[in-house]
Design a protein around this motif. Structure first.
Motif, PDB file in Angstrom:
ATOM      1  N   UNK A 167      -7.473  -9.823 -26.764  1.00 29.44           N
ATOM      2  CA  UNK A 167      -6.598 -10.632 -27.660  1.00 29.44           C
ATOM      3  C   UNK A 167      -7.071 -11.081 -28.316  1.00 29.44           C
ATOM      4  N   UNK A 168      -7.469 -11.546 -30.204  1.00 32.74           N
ATOM      5  CA  UNK A 168      -7.622 -11.615 -30.671  1.00 32.74           C
ATOM      6  C   UNK A 168      -7.825 -12.756 -30.737  1.00 32.74           C
ATOM      7  N   UNK A 169      -6.658 -14.402 -30.982  1.00 31.92           N
ATOM      8  CA  UNK A 169      -7.135 -15.430 -31.060  1.00 31.92           C
ATOM      9  C   UNK A 169      -8.471 -15.975 -30.211  1.00 31.92           C
ATOM     10  N   UNK A 170      -9.657 -16.656 -30.294  1.00 28.23           N
ATOM     11  CA  UNK A 170     -10.485 -16.763 -29.452  1.00 28.23           C
ATOM     12  C   UNK A 170     -11.833 -15.737 -29.334  1.00 28.23           C
ATOM     13  N   UNK A 171     -11.293 -14.247 -29.355  1.00 28.83           N
ATOM     14  CA  UNK A 171     -11.399 -12.785 -28.731  1.00 28.83           C
ATOM     15  C   UNK A 171     -12.417 -12.476 -29.823  1.00 28.83           C
ATOM     16  N   UNK A 172     -11.655 -12.566 -31.678  1.00 33.89           N
ATOM     17  CA  UNK A 172     -12.238 -11.953 -32.015  1.00 33.89           C
ATOM     18  C   UNK A 172     -12.391 -12.619 -33.465  1.00 33.89           C
ATOM     19  N   UNK A 173     -12.364 -13.701 -33.205  1.00 36.66           N
ATOM     20  CA  UNK A 173     -11.442 -14.339 -34.698  1.00 36.66           C
ATOM     21  C   UNK A 173     -11.593 -16.373 -34.044  1.00 36.66           C
ATOM     22  N   UNK A 210      -8.994 -20.748 -43.436  1.00 40.18           N
ATOM     23  CA  UNK A 210     -10.778 -21.459 -42.845  1.00 40.18           C
ATOM     24  C   UNK A 210     -10.872 -20.879 -41.684  1.00 40.18           C
ATOM     25  N   UNK A 211     -10.529 -19.351 -40.947  1.00 38.90           N
ATOM     26  CA  UNK A 211     -11.101 -18.825 -40.479  1.00 38.90           C
ATOM     27  C   UNK A 211     -11.953 -17.919 -40.663  1.00 38.90           C
ATOM     28  N   UNK A 212     -12.629 -17.359 -39.704  1.00 41.02           N
ATOM     29  CA  UNK A 212     -13.527 -15.877 -39.250  1.00 41.02           C
ATOM     30  C   UNK A 212     -13.454 -15.875 -38.260  1.00 41.02           C
ATOM     31  N   UNK A 213     -13.994 -14.215 -38.185  1.00 38.61           N
ATOM     32  CA  UNK A 213     -13.912 -13.567 -37.141  1.00 38.61           C
ATOM     33  C   UNK A 213     -15.855 -14.147 -36.128  1.00 38.61           C
ATOM     34  N   UNK A 214     -15.781 -14.017 -35.773  1.00 33.92           N
ATOM     35  CA  UNK A 214     -16.872 -14.106 -34.474  1.00 33.92           C
ATOM     36  C   UNK A 214     -17.986 -12.939 -35.142  1.00 33.92           C
ATOM     37  N   UNK A 215     -19.210 -13.085 -35.416  1.00 34.52           N
ATOM     38  CA  UNK A 215     -19.940 -12.127 -35.716  1.00 34.52           C
ATOM     39  C   UNK A 215     -20.349 -11.091 -35.182  1.00 34.52           C
ATOM     40  N   UNK A 216     -19.835 -10.073 -36.064  1.00 37.85           N
ATOM     41  CA  UNK A 216     -20.149  -8.225 -34.834  1.00 37.85           C
ATOM     42  C   UNK A 216     -18.372  -8.374 -34.742  1.00 37.85           C
ATOM     43  N   UNK A 248     -20.269 -13.035 -26.554  1.00 35.18           N
ATOM     44  CA  UNK A 248     -18.941 -13.196 -27.626  1.00 35.18           C
ATOM     45  C   UNK A 248     -19.441 -11.724 -28.349  1.00 35.18           C
ATOM     46  N   UNK A 249     -18.340 -11.293 -29.149  1.00 35.62           N
ATOM     47  CA  UNK A 249     -18.845 -10.526 -29.666  1.00 35.62           C
ATOM     48  C   UNK A 249     -19.347  -9.532 -29.557  1.00 35.62           C
ATOM     49  N   UNK A 250     -21.054 -10.712 -30.418  1.00 37.56           N
ATOM     50  CA  UNK A 250     -22.290  -9.839 -30.977  1.00 37.56           C
ATOM     51  C   UNK A 250     -23.032  -9.772 -29.636  1.00 37.56           C
ATOM     52  N   UNK A 251     -22.836 -10.594 -28.631  1.00 40.98           N
ATOM     53  CA  UNK A 251     -23.938 -10.276 -27.426  1.00 40.98           C
ATOM     54  C   UNK A 251     -22.850  -8.817 -26.055  1.00 40.98           C
ATOM     55  N   UNK A 252     -21.972  -8.959 -26.709  1.00 45.46           N
ATOM     56  CA  UNK A 252     -21.068  -7.242 -25.535  1.00 45.46           C
ATOM     57  C   UNK A 252     -21.581  -6.479 -26.757  1.00 45.46           C
ATOM     58  N   UNK A 253     -21.727  -6.622 -27.815  1.00 46.01           N
ATOM     59  CA  UNK A 253     -22.419  -5.385 -28.956  1.00 46.01           C
ATOM     60  C   UNK A 253     -23.598  -4.775 -28.221  1.00 46.01           C
ATOM     61  N   UNK A 254     -24.784  -6.095 -28.317  1.00 41.81           N
ATOM     62  CA  UNK A 254     -25.744  -6.029 -28.328  1.00 41.81           C
ATOM     63  C   UNK A 254     -25.783  -4.803 -26.199  1.00 41.81           C
ATOM     64  N   UNK A 255     -24.763  -5.641 -25.339  1.00 43.59           N
ATOM     65  CA  UNK A 255     -25.329  -4.892 -24.392  1.00 43.59           C
ATOM     66  C   UNK A 255     -23.870  -4.199 -23.830  1.00 43.59           C
ATOM     67  N   UNK A 256     -23.590  -3.209 -25.273  1.00 46.58           N
ATOM     68  CA  UNK A 256     -22.402  -2.894 -25.459  1.00 46.58           C
ATOM     69  C   UNK A 256     -23.189  -1.537 -24.213  1.00 46.58           C
TER      70      UNK A 256
END
Length: 237
Positions: A18-24, A93-99, A213-221
């Protein structure tokens, strides 16, 4: 390929994104665009009413929020205008979530195939992927135009499986809403959920794992379901 196939998963996965709310960070913007278009068409529906509906497609949202058939003349005009408002007022004005990008790169390092499975319209999806900075990392993409019915129905998830020639047992979805969880589950696909879209862990019940969030998942990947598939394959060698 059948939803719910019992075939044992291989070491590499098809990751349905998914993209909206998941990656951005776009869910609030989508709700505001719906509020804006509702006012233009004479419907007074508050942001707080519309916000929990973000994640389902317009074919589901419009009857529920406004009592309007998505395929009616008014529904088509509202849908087209909502897209214009979102792209002109909010998308820049939208930005991706960190990481978010780094997370997808990590998945690619494991050999996983990345496929978009979104309820967004195709033209909007392309702009969202560009805004998220991930369009170059994807193998395939499915949007609202590839499905008869949007989330929480499983059509988009099934279309993504078919486009990537993947079995449900060889896929994991990454999403952020209860509608993602329902769609993936109905298609026989496990789902990992993120809370950054605005829902709580309880709202995302049914996901095999939930991260902030993506950053948390990456940290615990390394302890995530995405790494577990690769670890199982390595142990067989």
């Amino acid at each position: 390929m059948r939803p719910g196939s019992g075939r044992e998963a291989s070491g590499t996965l098809t990751v349905l994104l998914d993209v909206d709310g998941t990656l951005i960070d776009s869910n609030d913007a989508h709700a505001r665009a719906w509020v804006d278009v509702a006012k233009e068409f004479g419907h007074d529906v508050a942001f707080e009413v519309l916000r929990p509906m973000i994640g389902m497609g317009g074919d589901k949202l419009m009857p529920r929020a406004f009592g309007i058939d998505h395929d009616s003349s008014e529904g088509k005009k509202m849908s087209e205008r909502r897209g214009e408002i979102f792209r002109d007022r909010y998308l820049p004005g939208l930005e991706p979530f960190p990481k978010a990008r780094e997370l997808l790169l990590r998945m690619r390092e494991d050999g996983h195939t990345l496929v978009v499975a979104t309820s967004a319209q195709k033209d909007e999806m392309k702009k969202l992927l560009r805004a998220a900075g991930i369009e170059d990392l994807l193998e395939e993409a499915t949007s609202a135009s590839d499905a008869d019915s949007s989330k929480p129905d499983p059509d988009i998830v099934i279309a993504a499986l078919e486009k990537s020639d993947a079995e449900p047992a060889d896929a994991i979805m990454l999403g952020d809403t209860p509608y993602d969880v329902a769609a993936a589950t109905k298609a026989g696909v496990a789902i990992v959920a993120l809370r950054c879209g605005g829902w709580s862990g309880d709202d995302l019940d049914g996901a095999v794992a939930v991260y902030a969030d993506p950053e948390s998942l990456l940290r615990e990947y390394d302890d995530s379901p995405f790494a577990a598939a690769r670890a199982r394959e390595s142990s067989r060698r």
